[in-house]
Design an enzyme around this catalytic site. Structure first.
Site, PDB file in Angstrom:
ATOM      1  N   LYS A 123      56.448 110.571 -52.381  1.00 44.81           N
ATOM      2  CA  LYS A 123      57.154 108.982 -52.287  1.00 44.81           C
ATOM      3  C   LYS A 123      57.042 108.807 -50.923  1.00 44.81           C
ATOM      4  O   LYS A 123      56.914 107.549 -50.894  1.00 44.81           O
ATOM      5  CB  LYS A 123      58.794 109.346 -52.411  1.00 44.81           C
ATOM      6  CG  LYS A 123      59.149 109.710 -53.884  1.00 44.81           C
ATOM      7  CD  LYS A 123      60.592 109.584 -53.872  1.00 44.81           C
ATOM      8  CE  LYS A 123      61.066 110.453 -55.135  1.00 44.81           C
ATOM      9  NZ  LYS A 123      61.991 111.673 -54.737  1.00 44.81           N
ATOM     10  N   LYS A 169      59.419 117.904 -42.391  1.00 49.80           N
ATOM     11  CA  LYS A 169      60.075 116.504 -42.299  1.00 49.80           C
ATOM     12  C   LYS A 169      60.711 116.394 -40.693  1.00 49.80           C
ATOM     13  O   LYS A 169      60.667 115.258 -40.510  1.00 49.80           O
ATOM     14  CB  LYS A 169      61.130 116.525 -43.193  1.00 49.80           C
ATOM     15  CG  LYS A 169      60.580 116.466 -44.877  1.00 49.80           C
ATOM     16  CD  LYS A 169      61.781 115.927 -45.717  1.00 49.80           C
ATOM     17  CE  LYS A 169      60.647 115.650 -47.126  1.00 49.80           C
ATOM     18  NZ  LYS A 169      61.596 115.072 -47.974  1.00 49.80           N
ATOM     19  N   LYS A 171      50.755 117.090 -50.637  1.00 52.70           N
ATOM     20  CA  LYS A 171      51.241 116.726 -51.883  1.00 52.70           C
ATOM     21  C   LYS A 171      51.632 115.151 -52.206  1.00 52.70           C
ATOM     22  O   LYS A 171      51.669 114.544 -51.273  1.00 52.70           O
ATOM     23  CB  LYS A 171      52.398 117.576 -52.100  1.00 52.70           C
ATOM     24  CG  LYS A 171      53.716 116.999 -51.561  1.00 52.70           C
ATOM     25  CD  LYS A 171      54.916 117.693 -52.068  1.00 52.70           C
ATOM     26  CE  LYS A 171      56.005 117.169 -51.712  1.00 52.70           C
ATOM     27  NZ  LYS A 171      57.193 116.985 -52.480  1.00 52.70           N
TER      28      LYS A 171
END
Ligand code: AQP
Length: 355
Positions: A220, A115, A217
């Site tokens: 969202k 991230k 994966k």
């Protein structure tokens, strides 16, 4: 045998539309576990600030996750459903855990590396400390079991490390105050204040991958909406996304070995198995030898059959925001009372002055 009372805790961030990965990897397990356990399910709104600090629709997203919990079948009267920021003890314990955990532990977290990307120096301190707040979410209730998707495995290992270090660092105080509980860790029986929490991960859908790229994966935050099936997608959209899902030209194999090096095929088989509550082997027994042109429509029908009632129920629940807010308020009061009990002991163990 652990002497801790068995308690299930898990959380979901209000960071966007819930997708099939969140549902199969986590929420569906929440529902199953509530049959035989006491459960606490939390919308972790403080965590979502690590992704986006200015969050115009945070309240509505918090309500939407709550609605998804309720629409999936979680019973907020028998169990506890609330949003994290209502119970300030999460943040208090997280601060203490920031002082227990080591920076090196946090730097090793793959989610932080992914991230934060290349510009790590510019990532927020909150993003680095995220696993410490997650450990606090779980341990402020001394929860023993945490159902999550596979992507959270490393964070749960860190939760175990934090609990173990706290138990070791304060072992004398815990003993003096009579707050130790016996538990089995591996072959050893040890005493500690915090349980060494067990992750509940597994099944065919523990890691659902993007429909556009079997190596990433389902998420969202993926910019492509075609990469995921949202819980609120209508039947046509679900069918279109499955039809467009990336696959290879071969037929489905009859045995699990035949899925090796075919991540997109394996993903669709895993999704089918998760929705049908069966195993990948059973899906291959049924569809082995068939082309994707036959398998995809069957998968789309199954996805619509399972997800449409949840989406309808979510819409119905969301129409009454007062009810949703009352669920969170009531859950927050009950969670807060439990969390304060733990924190009174933690403050005593550490030696903080309190009334
Ligand atoms: N693809 C997935 N397969 C299986 N389980 C998954 N989970 C998430 N993605 C998958 C599980 O869903 C629960 C809630 O996740 P979260 O909201 O806390 O955040 P996340 O893991 O960061 O999920 P996202 O959707 O990928 O969000 P972004 O894009 O914001 O990072 C967790 O139990 C998680 O394991």
């Amino acid at each position: 045998m652990s002497a801790f009372k068995e308690l299930v805790f898990s959380g979901v961030q209000p960071t966007g539309n819930l997708h099939l990965g969140n549902y199969l990897g986590a929420i569906k397990k929440f529902v199953a576990l509530q049959e035989n356990n006491d459960c606490i399910y939390c919308v972790v709104d403080l965590h979502s600030l690590t992704a986006q600090l200015v969050h115009e629709d945070l309240k509505d997203q918090t309500r939407a996750i709550t609605a998804a919990f309720l629409a999936s079948g979680i019973d907020p009267r028998k169990h506890i459903v609330f949003n994290q920021s209502r119970v300030m003890q999460h943040a208090e314990l997280a601060w203490i855990f920031n002082c227990v955990a080591r920076i090196g532990w946090m730097n090793r977290m793959t989610q932080f590396k992914d991230k934060a990307g290349k510009d790590r120096e510019n990532a927020s301190l909150g993003l680095l400390a995220y696993p410490s707040l997650m450990a606090a979410d779980i341990l402020v209730y001394r929860a023993t079991h945490v159902p999550v998707g596979e992507d959270q495995k490393q964070h749960l290992e860190l939760t175990r490390d934090i609990a173990q270090k706290f138990n070791n660092d304060f072992s004398d105080r815990i003993r003096e105050l009579g707050l130790g509980v016996a538990m089995n860790v591996g072959d050893e029986t040890v005493h500690g204040f915090f349980p060494i929490t067990e992750p509940v991960i597994g099944g065919p859908a523990a890691r659902i991958m993007s429909l556009r790229d079997g190596s990433k994966k389902m998420s969202k935050s993926d910019p492509s909406d075609l990469s995921r099936i949202n819980l609120t997608d209508d039947a046509d959209t679900i069918s279109k996304k499955i039809k467009k899902a990336k696959t290879d030209p071969d037929a489905l194999p009859s045995e699990l070995d035949g899925l090796a090096k075919r991540p997109e095929a394996e993903n669709l088989v895993g999704i089918y198995a998760g929705l049908a509550e069966t195993s990948k082997e059973a899906v291959l027994r049924e569809f082995g030898g068939q082309q994707f042109s036959a398998f995809k429509p069957a998968l789309a029908d199954l996805a619509v059959e399972k997800l449409a009632p949840i989406a309808d129920e979510m819409r119905r629940i969301m129409a009454d925001t007062t009810h949703v807010d009352n669920v969170l308020k009531d859950g927050g009061q009950r969670a807060g009372a439990l969390a304060e009990q733990t924190m009174r002991s933690v403050r005593d163990i550490i030696g903080l002055l309190q009334d």
